[in-house]
Structures are given as structure tokens and as C-alpha cells.
Design an enzyme around this catalytic site. Sequence first.
Site, short mmCIF file in Angstrom:
data_model
loop_
_atom_site.label_atom_id
_atom_site.label_comp_id
_atom_site.label_asym_id
_atom_site.label_seq_id
_atom_site.Cartn_x
_atom_site.Cartn_y
_atom_site.Cartn_z
N ASP A 35 0.82 -1.22 0.00
CA ASP A 35 0.00 0.00 0.00
C ASP A 35 0.85 1.26 0.00
OD1 ASP A 35 -2.13 -1.81 0.29
OD2 ASP A 35 -2.05 -1.67 2.47
N GLU A 213 -11.45 0.63 -3.28
CA GLU A 213 -10.75 1.09 -2.08
C GLU A 213 -9.52 1.87 -2.48
OE1 GLU A 213 -9.51 -2.42 0.04
OE2 GLU A 213 -8.93 -3.42 -1.78
#
Length: 565
Positions: A35, A213
Site C-alpha cells: 500500500d 478502495e
Amino acid sequence: MVMKKYSVILILIISNIFGTEGYFINPIISGAHPDPSICRVGGDYYIVNSSFEYFPGLPIHHSKDLVNWELIGYGLHRKDQCDSDMNLLDVQSDGGIHAPTIRYNKGTFYIITTNVYSPGDGKPGIMINFVITAKNPSGPWSEPHIIEGAPGIDPDIFFDTNGKVYFTGTHSPGDMNANGIGEIWIQELDIKKWKLIGNRHTVWDGVFGCCTEGPHIYKEHGLYYLLVAEGGTGKNHAVMISASENIFGPYEENPRNPILTTRHLSNEYFVNSTGHADMIELEDGRWYMVSLGKRNDLGGDANMGRETYLIPMKWEPTIVKWEQVSKDKWEPIRYLFPVVAPLTGRVERFASLPYDDKPQYINNTIIDDFVDENLDLKWTFIRVPKDEAYSLSDNPGFLRLYSNPNIIENRKRFSFIGFRQKESDFEFKIKMNFTPEKDKVESGMIHYQKEWNYLTNTVFRSNKKFYLEQKLKEKGKKVVTLEKTLLKDYDGNIILKVESKKDKHDFYYSLDNGLNFIFFTSMDAIKILDRNYTGALLGLYSTSNGKVSQDYADYDWIRYKDFIK
């Protein structure tokens, strides 16, 4: 005490290793760094990554050239940042700190992220979105500023040119108040009071409407761009983008989505599951993207979990819709959209250097003789460690790891310290002094994936004799002893070594300070491949197996080197 001299990290020039002058190798940050979010301040680049239940949390790397990255600190680096609402003391596995965004504005760095905490006992999980700030990215960082009334995960903070600040998050489809993922929402944020203000706007559910997301907002070319991840964190992971003339939409999807994915590539390619990306503009106007990905080293997976990759990109005009300008005439409306990896459309193992005059270097050796007053930044814990769990001063020149009654279990703080495994092929050695007063206290080396998947090689005492034992924990199975041997002529000092090559781990030990190594056992690497998304740690472990004990292990040094395939 014999004085030790600290050994520096060996640095090798990548072109000398691979004969690929002018190229860099992906991943740019290896070993359990998912991420990625990136920002630039002048000629300096900073990346922050998810850290889940690990502590310190939110690792921050710095670079001047996008290919050589140095760990400079952590966003969550103090225990007082991680108790109470930010509970990393008994956080569940795969919980904790998810999907941060790092941004810089008017002299201040901001990290916005989510703490995912499950109370257990069937109670619903809690998702806390918060912001920390710092003047210097290496720290110190502020106490967490919790954003109340902000559902979902993966928040983004965006500083608009008009002075307004916006929070972008996720919520369950069709439900403005529920936690979850599936739709992206935006709301203005007051960063003086750390409160959401105005109305919340649902703006996009992505292309496929599955697991939308990881949102990031950008303002370029007179438009607002919304970048998201879709398809879950597995092999259908992908990056999508849309654009709008208004921050609150409506957003026009890029007809060429996804702009990055490996869902169309086979397991024979070196990387899979690319997604959850962020974009950055260089000083000269060029653009790059950072993304997570997983290597295909072991049957479509790797012990390192999700790592950080760098991909070039450029902007190209794309027709998003047609507008009727007269009864018989329609004109195309074109938006500029990013084209990622313009020449190949995929993440490359070897790619051209962003800066021709700045070659990539690989730090492929870790040496720690424990002579500093503080732990090196590379060391990490599973959850916030207990007070006095370890010491660098009780026996100067050694890391003293105290035995803890806890064994390795979910939500527990056990006696462990480790660092992220960076390559599938590696050599790891430790030198340990261990003479426990009680039986069944054990200390040694650990290869840790999760509490349900790990391998230990530890020394223990029984009836005044000392043994070396290897134990394996696989998901859904009890801990089993794979091998055990009596340590004859054991004087309290031992060197443990593991060599990993060709998908196989070979284990050795030495009782004569490394003059001779004795083969202990061997196993397939896939036995400790959990296929989770947090990645493996190599480290040191001690336990008194449920009994109160004052025993400890003194670690003299560790040596790690890896071999890039």
C-alpha cells in the site's frame, strides 16, 4: 568485555550485479511494504507503507532518485501513540494500520490512515481513521488526531488550490454511514479542529463495483482525478481512475481502465496482484506511479508478501463522452488520463532509471553487532512490546531478549524481535549466548509469517542437558517438532544458520564460534508460505512456555544477506 566494531551495510552497484547499466530492478522497497503512498518536497521523495499489527508502525522511506530508498523513521514510533484508541497492544492479526496516505502542505507532513481493531467475542470491528503530522518526516510525529464520523478504510487527504482540505474514504455500497468498502465518498475536512464539515458525497463505486478502495485525489490539467484500487488484494487487483471538473463529481471513468493490473498475466511472470497505487510528479514534469505487488517465487506467491514497485507513466488524451453541439453535430470530450508503463503495459523487473546519472544500489547485507544505544530502525515487533522485553544496556554489546511466558498466539505480545525478509534466497545467521536456569525455557531463531504459520530453531534445557529443536506451525495444525538433537559440549554459545536457495531451507549450527557448521535439517520453503498479505519476518524468539522466568538470551550479533534472482 571484548569491544565490538560496528560493521556497515555492504552496498553493491546493481549494474555490476546484473550487467544492466541504465536500469533499476523492481521492487524498489522489498519485503512486506504494501500500500505505498508517495509525496515529493523539492528533490526529496517520501514513501509510507501499511504496517498492520507491527510496531513501530507506518515505516517511512526517503529517496533522492526514486530507486534508492532509506528507512528514516516511523509515523507511529512511540508507545503512547498506540494505546487507548490506537490500540496496538492486543490488536488482532491482519488488523492494525492499513493503507496510509502521505502528503506535504505548507511546511507540514501529514499521514492519514486507518486502524482496524476487532474487540473479539463476536463484537463488531472498529475502524478508526486518524491523522498524524510532523515538520520532519523522520519524526517526531504527533499524537493521532481521530476523525470522528468517518466510516471505512484507506483514507486520503487532499489539499486543494483554493485552500480547502478534503477527506476521501470508503463505505459500504448504498450506506453513507456504514463501515466497509465498495463506494468512495468525499467530505471537507477542518484540519484545525480535525472535524468533517459540510455534506458527505458518494462519488464513485469504481468500474467493476468490487472492493473499490485505496482512493487518492489529485488536481491536474484543470480536473480532479480519483485513483482507486479494485478487485481485492489478490490476483484480480487493479488500478482504476476517473476524472471530474468538480471535487464532488460526477466523475467520468477512463475508458481505458484498468490503467495497471497483472490479472491478464500468467504465474510465469515475475509479479502478480499489482494495485493500490499512488502517483507523483517529478520536478521536471515527468510522472511515476508506485504500486504494491507480490512476486511469483513460490507457485504464484512469495514469503515477502506485498512489496513496493515503481512504474513510469505519461498523460494522454482520451475521449470520455460525446457532446451534441448542434442538431447534426457531436464533438468528443477528451480528458487527459495516465498511461502506466507506456511501452509495455506492465510492471517490469528491469526498467530504465528515472535519472540516468543516479544508478540504483542494493543493500543486500544486514549486519548488527548491537553496539548502539538504540535499536536499528530495521527491527520490528509483533504489537507494541511489553516494558523491559529487551535491553541493549544490561549486557552492553548484546541484545538481551527476556523470556516471556506467552507463546505465539493471536492478540498476544510474545518475546520476539525481527526484520522483514527481503528475498526468497538468503542466508541468516545469529550468535547467541543462552544458559537458562529453568527447563523448557527456549530461545533462538524464528521465521515468522503469522501466529498460525512459523518455524522456530531454539535451544532448550532439560535435566541439565541442552537440545536444539526445530518446530513448525502450519495453519489449522498443531505445533510439531520436526527435528531435535542433543548439543554435546554446549558451553552456552551457539551460532544458528539458515540457507535458503532453490525453494529449500537448510539449517546448520556451530558450537565452535563458526569454525565448523553441523547440518541440522532441511525443509521446503513453501511450508512457511502462508499466502497472507503481511509478509515474513526473520528474527529472534524466546519463551518460558507459560512459566514465570527471569531467564534471557544474549544475542551477540546477526548477519543477513540475500541473493537476488
